[in-house]
Design an enzyme around this catalytic site. Sequence first.
Site, PDB file in Angstrom:
ATOM      1  N   GLU A 164      71.344  36.620  15.104  1.00 14.73           N
ATOM      2  CA  GLU A 164      71.938  35.460  15.769  1.00 14.73           C
ATOM      3  C   GLU A 164      73.456  35.366  15.590  1.00 14.73           C
ATOM      4  O   GLU A 164      73.965  34.396  14.997  1.00 14.73           O
ATOM      5  CB  GLU A 164      71.255  34.170  15.286  1.00 14.73           C
ATOM      6  CG  GLU A 164      69.762  34.147  15.577  1.00 14.73           C
ATOM      7  CD  GLU A 164      69.135  32.750  15.399  1.00 14.73           C
ATOM      8  OE1 GLU A 164      69.825  31.852  14.908  1.00 14.73           O
ATOM      9  OE2 GLU A 164      67.964  32.572  15.783  1.00 14.73           O
ATOM     10  N   GLU A 362      61.719  36.120  16.233  1.00 13.05           N
ATOM     11  CA  GLU A 362      61.405  34.840  15.586  1.00 13.05           C
ATOM     12  C   GLU A 362      60.835  33.898  16.631  1.00 13.05           C
ATOM     13  O   GLU A 362      61.296  33.874  17.775  1.00 13.05           O
ATOM     14  CB  GLU A 362      62.639  34.147  14.989  1.00 13.05           C
ATOM     15  CG  GLU A 362      63.198  34.799  13.761  1.00 13.05           C
ATOM     16  CD  GLU A 362      64.399  34.043  13.182  1.00 13.05           C
ATOM     17  OE1 GLU A 362      64.487  32.802  13.358  1.00 13.05           O
ATOM     18  OE2 GLU A 362      65.241  34.709  12.567  1.00 13.05           O
TER      19      GLU A 362
END
Length: 462
Positions: A164, A362
């Site tokens: 991220e 995720e």
Amino acid sequence: MTALPEDFRWGAATASYQIEGGTDLDGRGTSIWDTFAATPGKVVNMENGSVACDHYHRYPEDIKLMKDLGIQTYRFSFAWPRMFPTGDSRREQRGFDFYKRVINELLENGIEPFATLYHWDLPQTLQDKGGWANRDIVNTFADYAGVMAEEFGDVVKMWSTLNEPWCTSWLGYGVGVHAPGVKDLDHAISAAHHTALAHAEATRAMRSVRSDLKVGIVLNMSNYRVDDESNSELVELADLLDANINRWWTDAMTTGHYPEVLQPYYGKTLDRILLPGDEQLLKIDADFVGINYYSDSFVATPRPEDKPMSEGGLHPFPQRSNGTPPQPLTDMGWPITPEGIHDLVLRVAKDWPSIPEIMITENGAAYPEEPNEDGEVEDYRRVDYLTRHLEALSRAIEEGAPVTRYYAWSLLDNYEWAEGYAKRFGLIHVDFNTQARTPKLSAKTYATIIETNGESLKAVSV
Ligand code: NOJ
């Protein structure tokens, strides 16, 4: 819905700072999260990762729990400051030894390791030199990546460089709600560029050491939904947000360019930091892109009270407020939008066809359920979230999305960054006083999904 492809792989994910604890053990250096968490006002209750789930000592138990659930692949991250405490070439062997023990234990239990090089715990010494806002980090990260491929590449074949990078750049250097807590638009744009370069250079460094590694990047992506498509102001805003979060890294790696639409907002900084040749450097063939998907985003007309970024707001664009997401929300205040995972993976497959493989690295939800008097954690809402997202994902795969893996976030309840320990994402409950682990109902549901390779999802009503 048919069953998932036979070679589909089921996993669970964690990250070093969120679970390991042992932050002052075996020569580990200070990370930016140790510093940030010790700064008053940054993290709920000033909680930190010094103990977390004590995974540093309890990893055999955690791996055994994974084995019992039938988890086939485990996505974890290396804490850079365990191995390079000062962020330079000085190595700490005990840090390498810890991960060798974890990886051996995984392999002995038949679980495939999937390593992330950077999940936010930057050595503090590197932040002292500007961190991700300083271009020097690109080579430093590539050197680190090369060493890791040398040390672990014989047994770890699945790698992601950065987790991220949007959060690193914008939450860490723009809004300042994550470490290192910098609030500076110029630094945020610089970090966004340097993370994109670092991904490409690290991939090259790793491939030059070993040619049999699969290397990708993990991005947090979302669909920006607009209530009223005829409202051009909203549609434009959604496009800017999409460019800032979804297209920045994917466009950079596939084309060498950032989205043109951002030029009016970032141009001054980009003109300064983009060097001749960067276009070639940014372009890199990825073996896969990992998507962390939690929910869709709902764009609404800005209200007068919405703050611009310079006053603590989230974006440099026209101010905005959250639109009207469907209710109920999870414990993070995030909407539940299973159809979004379906739409997103199909969109990525369509818009970036050169990316050969997509993984959900995720997906999960925070809910606070505790063990009941019988010791059971009846997290029905997480069961519902999990099964509905997997049902939607399997439909997208059927429609042609090249998704090969799914990693639930998270294996364990853990340190949810600035939210501390109150937000629980685990399939396995952790009592942070006793460190007792209790698989929740969602863990048992997931075990059945894995065992049947998704067949059990057929019972899910959409
Ligand atoms: C994504 C991050 O990678 C992870 O560290 C975090 O805990 C989850 N989102 C939930 O917020």
